[in-house]
Motif scaffolding. Structure first.
Motif, short mmCIF file in Angstrom:
data_model
loop_
_atom_site.label_atom_id
_atom_site.label_comp_id
_atom_site.label_asym_id
_atom_site.label_seq_id
_atom_site.Cartn_x
_atom_site.Cartn_y
_atom_site.Cartn_z
N SER A 102 0.83 -1.21 0.00
CA SER A 102 0.00 0.00 0.00
C SER A 102 0.86 1.26 0.00
N GLU A 106 1.02 4.12 -2.93
CA GLU A 106 0.79 5.54 -2.68
C GLU A 106 1.96 6.39 -3.16
N ARG A 117 -2.61 -2.30 -5.30
CA ARG A 117 -3.74 -2.21 -4.37
C ARG A 117 -4.49 -3.54 -4.28
N ALA A 120 -2.47 -5.96 -2.19
CA ALA A 120 -2.61 -5.63 -0.76
C ALA A 120 -3.97 -6.07 -0.24
N HIS A 121 -5.01 -5.83 -1.03
CA HIS A 121 -6.37 -6.22 -0.64
C HIS A 121 -6.46 -7.74 -0.47
#
Length: 137
Positions: A102, A106, A117, A120-121
């Motif tokens: 994450s 960013e 993303r 990470a999810h």
């Protein structure tokens, strides 16, 4: 067949989840310079290095693993028994991995932003599933 430990919790995972866990554990072990010798056993104590070796073994024990038996879609299911302590360490590694990915997403406004993303999810969802299974929720 590995001996089942009395406090072992079995969780059924898809192929892509097994690969994610294996990759995350190998990365975590490399980051902390953990010993990943092939003779490392979880019975000798749970460490990141031993967990990484254990999960590589899970992948290698799959029939025809070199020919992608555990496909990217994760359609092959494998039940993995481990102690609660080992599952705790797997969850911690997944959570840390999700945080690192994450942060990278960013900081890095590249085209792979959405893929990071999603990774990470997936790691966080898997950590939640493991928590539910190990705590009996």
């Amino acid at each position: 067949m590995p001996t089942r430990q009395p406090d072992a919790v079995s969780i059924t995972l898809a192929g892509d989840e097994i690969f994610l866990i294996t990759d995350v554990l190998q990365q975590a072990a490399a980051e902390c310079s953990a010993d990943t010798t092939p003779d490392a056993q979880l019975d000798d104590g749970v460490t990141l290095g031993r967990l990484a070796v254990h999960w590589v073994g899970i992948v290698e024990r799959q029939p025809d693993h070199e020919a992608a038996s555990l496909d990217v879609g994760g359609t092959n299911l494998v039940t993995v028994p481990q102690s609660r302590e080992a599952w705790y360490q797997v969850r911690a590694a997944l959570s840390d991995h999700a945080a690192q990915v994450s942060r990278s997403a960013e900081l890095d406004e590249l085209t792979k932003h959405e893929a990071l993303r999603e990774q990470a999810h997936s790691a966080l969802l898997l950590a939640d599933r493991i928590a539910e299974a190990t705590h009996g929720w």
